[in-house]
Design a protein around this motif. Structure first.
Motif, PDB file in Angstrom:
ATOM      1  N   GLY A  32       0.818  -1.203   0.000  1.00 50.51           N
ATOM      2  CA  GLY A  32       0.000   0.000   0.000  1.00 50.51           C
ATOM      3  C   GLY A  32       0.851   1.251   0.000  1.00 50.51           C
ATOM      4  O   GLY A  32       1.786   1.369   0.802  1.00 50.51           O
ATOM      5  N   THR A  33       0.546   2.165  -0.916  1.00 55.73           N
ATOM      6  CA  THR A  33       1.316   3.413  -1.033  1.00 55.73           C
ATOM      7  C   THR A  33       0.455   4.630  -0.717  1.00 55.73           C
ATOM      8  O   THR A  33       0.656   5.708  -1.269  1.00 55.73           O
ATOM      9  N   GLY A  34      -0.535   4.437   0.162  1.00 61.25           N
ATOM     10  CA  GLY A  34      -1.364   5.557   0.589  1.00 61.25           C
ATOM     11  C   GLY A  34      -0.658   6.417   1.619  1.00 61.25           C
ATOM     12  O   GLY A  34       0.545   6.248   1.876  1.00 61.25           O
ATOM     13  N   ASP A  35      -1.396   7.327   2.244  1.00 61.75           N
ATOM     14  CA  ASP A  35      -0.803   8.266   3.206  1.00 61.75           C
ATOM     15  C   ASP A  35      -0.123   7.540   4.356  1.00 61.75           C
ATOM     16  O   ASP A  35       1.017   7.850   4.723  1.00 61.75           O
ATOM     17  N   GLY A  37       0.815   4.297   4.593  1.00 58.44           N
ATOM     18  CA  GLY A  37       1.920   3.457   4.150  1.00 58.44           C
ATOM     19  C   GLY A  37       3.178   4.256   3.874  1.00 58.44           C
ATOM     20  O   GLY A  37       4.285   3.866   4.285  1.00 58.44           O
ATOM     21  N   ARG A  38       3.026   5.407   3.208  1.00 57.26           N
ATOM     22  CA  ARG A  38       4.194   6.253   2.904  1.00 57.26           C
ATOM     23  C   ARG A  38       4.787   6.846   4.176  1.00 57.26           C
ATOM     24  O   ARG A  38       6.005   6.917   4.336  1.00 57.26           O
ATOM     25  N   SER A  39       3.921   7.296   5.095  1.00 61.75           N
ATOM     26  CA  SER A  39       4.416   7.893   6.345  1.00 61.75           C
ATOM     27  C   SER A  39       5.154   6.868   7.193  1.00 61.75           C
ATOM     28  O   SER A  39       6.216   7.152   7.759  1.00 61.75           O
ATOM     29  N   LEU A  40       4.597   5.663   7.279  1.00 61.30           N
ATOM     30  CA  LEU A  40       5.254   4.613   8.050  1.00 61.30           C
ATOM     31  C   LEU A  40       6.568   4.202   7.390  1.00 61.30           C
ATOM     32  O   LEU A  40       7.580   3.982   8.067  1.00 61.30           O
ATOM     33  N   GLY A  41       6.572   4.137   6.052  1.00 60.53           N
ATOM     34  CA  GLY A  41       7.802   3.802   5.342  1.00 60.53           C
ATOM     35  C   GLY A  41       8.892   4.821   5.573  1.00 60.53           C
ATOM     36  O   GLY A  41      10.070   4.467   5.785  1.00 60.53           O
ATOM     37  N   LEU A  42       8.532   6.112   5.555  1.00 62.03           N
ATOM     38  CA  LEU A  42       9.503   7.170   5.801  1.00 62.03           C
ATOM     39  C   LEU A  42      10.078   7.071   7.211  1.00 62.03           C
ATOM     40  O   LEU A  42      11.287   7.218   7.425  1.00 62.03           O
ATOM     41  N   ILE A  64       6.566   7.748  -3.194  1.00 59.91           N
ATOM     42  CA  ILE A  64       7.180   6.968  -2.119  1.00 59.91           C
ATOM     43  C   ILE A  64       8.419   7.680  -1.588  1.00 59.91           C
ATOM     44  O   ILE A  64       9.070   8.441  -2.309  1.00 59.91           O
ATOM     45  N   PRO A  65       8.766   7.436  -0.314  1.00 65.82           N
ATOM     46  CA  PRO A  65       9.927   8.120   0.279  1.00 65.82           C
ATOM     47  C   PRO A  65      11.218   7.777  -0.460  1.00 65.82           C
ATOM     48  O   PRO A  65      11.392   6.670  -0.970  1.00 65.82           O
ATOM     49  N   LYS A  66      12.105   8.750  -0.497  1.00 73.14           N
ATOM     50  CA  LYS A  66      13.400   8.540  -1.141  1.00 73.14           C
ATOM     51  C   LYS A  66      14.196   7.502  -0.359  1.00 73.14           C
ATOM     52  O   LYS A  66      14.315   7.575   0.850  1.00 73.14           O
TER      53      LYS A  66
END
Length: 470
Positions: A32-35, A37-42, A64-66
């Protein structure tokens, strides 16, 4: 699973390489690349994890985060033993097609629903039924994307975690600790439903106190409206509607505050009477009394808020046009009549005593509110907390009740204050507090107080063994 330090799963299902020391070295996969998912990934990247996203369109996402990698779901799943499912429940069906790839892996369900108990089973249990070969963990659903982006400094750090697999749960809890969160073990996956309902609750413990407060506020306001606005208009055609803005609210706030303060201590008295009547503490209280006992803290804080409003409204009294006009009219009347009204020691004592008791009562009111704060209550032991909330609480009730009694003064027996045969509004505020104090005075009589103490220590009237032991 793991119990007493022994592994309770066979070697094919054990969580691979998931010791606390190695968890940080592994790649974490996020579906998942939603809000969220991206925040947790960062956040994971900032804490030293390698992150790979699984997406249905791996070539179309540029948000997606760098530093993170984005692949198809199948390819991403192969790179990690921990997969965070950051998608909604209605999209879980595609995961069944990845059953072979996901077998034996840890799936972290972070989803929430739109309303409480929306489905017969929790989302985590539903995910576990779709993929029985996986180890499902419920976690991170109480943390928002905004909290992760802001470093979780301005939101709750608590993360509730539950799973049927002890090693998988511990690995996810270690990730939560690495992110600066505080994981709380809630046991097996049966607790997932409670965890999913938690973020959807809207001030659950405040509803009853707010309803009670709103009810008393409306009733007292209407009562004051009848006696202070409608009565002069009906009897002498005098328009006193300007009292609605400050004068009437400044009667409503202290009246409701005092009633609510009394209602904080009334359920404890009712509980003591029930225990005396039944002769045991092992009999359940009625549901309404249980709910009342549980919301006493919130009732007290609402009462304190109204006391603050009363104090603020009182401070603005001298600058009101109506008050200044009344004072000037009083002075002019003395000048015209060439008559100076002498100082009355009785009213001077009454006024100063009334104000002093109000100040003291408000001080202890604030002290009770401060003590109820978790940061303060955690710094005192149980006896100290009970002394403040019980002993000083009743002292506050006595001071505030005395404050109201002195405010009434001789108006209790002065006919003009009984308009349409209705007593002044402040009389209504004394009914419940005086009843509570009277019942408390009876219950602290030594013979009754000792009996209540014995009952709360386990003594039972109908238990011969208890009577013998005591």
């Amino acid at each position: 699973m793991e119990r007493n330090g022994e592994e309770m799963c066979d070697s094919s299902n054990c969580f691979p390489l998931q010791t606390m020391e190695s968890a940080k070295l592994e790649t974490v996969c996020i579906f998942g690349t939603g809000d969220f998912g991206r925040s947790l990934g960062l956040k994971l990247l900032q804490c030293g994890y390698s992150v790979v996203f699984g997406s249905r369109n791996p070539n179309s996402s540029n948000l997606i985060p760098k530093g993170a990698e984005i692949l198809s779901h199948s390819e991403a799943a192969k790179k990690s033993a921990i997969i965070i499912i950051a998608i909604h429940r209605e999209h879980y069906d595609f995961l069944t097609g990845l059953a072979d790839v996901l077998k034996g892996k840890v799936l972290v369900d972070v989803s929430n629903n739109l309303k409480i108990n929306q489905y017969p089973e929790s989302n985590a249990e539903y995910l576990a039924s779709l993929l029985p070969g996986c180890k499902v963990v419920k976690a991170f659903n109480t943390v928002s994307a905004w909290a992760l982006q802001s470093g979780t400094l301005d939101a709750s750090r608590q993360v509730f975690v539950c799973s049927d697999d002890a090693k998988a749960k511990e690995a996810v809890m270690e990730i939560a600790r690495s992110l600066g969160l505080i994981p709380l073990d809630h046991g097996s996956l049966l607790a997932a439903n409670e965890i999913e309902n938690y973020p959807l609750q809207l001030f659950p413990m405040w509803r009853l106190p707010c309803y009670i407060c709103a009810g008393f506020t409306v009733l007292i306001f209407l009562y004051c409206l009848v006696t202070e606005v409608f009565y002069p208009l009906a009897t002498s055609k005098e328009d006193t509607s300007y009292l609605i803005v400050i004068s009437i609210p400044n009667r409503v706030f202290p009246i409701v505050s005092l009633i609510l303060l009394a209602l904080v201590y009334l359920p404890g008295i009712i509980a003591a009477i029930i225990q005396l009547y039944k002769g045991t503490k092992y009999s359940r209280f009625p549901d309404w009394l249980d709910q009342w006992l549980l919301c006493r803290k919130q009732l007290g804080l609402v009462a304190l808020a109204y006391a603050f409003l009363h104090a603020i409204y009182t401070l603005v009294m001298p600058i009101r046009y109506y008050v200044r006009w009344s004072v000037n009219s009083y002075l002019i009347a003395q000048i015209k009549s060439n008559n100076t009204y002498p100082l009355s020691n009785y009213y001077a004592w009454l006024s100063d005593s009334y104000v002093a008791l109000g100040i003291l009562g408000f001080f202890f009111y604030v002290l009770l509110g401060i003590t109820s704060l978790p940061s303060v209550s955690n710094a005192v032991n149980w006896r100290e907390f009970r002394f403040v909330q019980s002993k000083l609480g009743y002292l506050t009730l006595v001071l505030c009740t005395a404050h109201t009694l002195l405010y009434g003064g001789d108006r209790f027996i002065y006919g003009p204050f009984y308009r349409w045969y209705l007593p002044p509004a402040f009389v209504l505020s004394l009914i419940i507090p005086c009843a509570v104090l009277a019942m408390k005075f009876i219950l602290i009589v030594p013979c009754l107080d000792q009996r209540i103490t014995r009952i709360r220590q386990g003594w039972e009237r109908k238990s011969k063994a208890a009577n013998t032991d005591s």
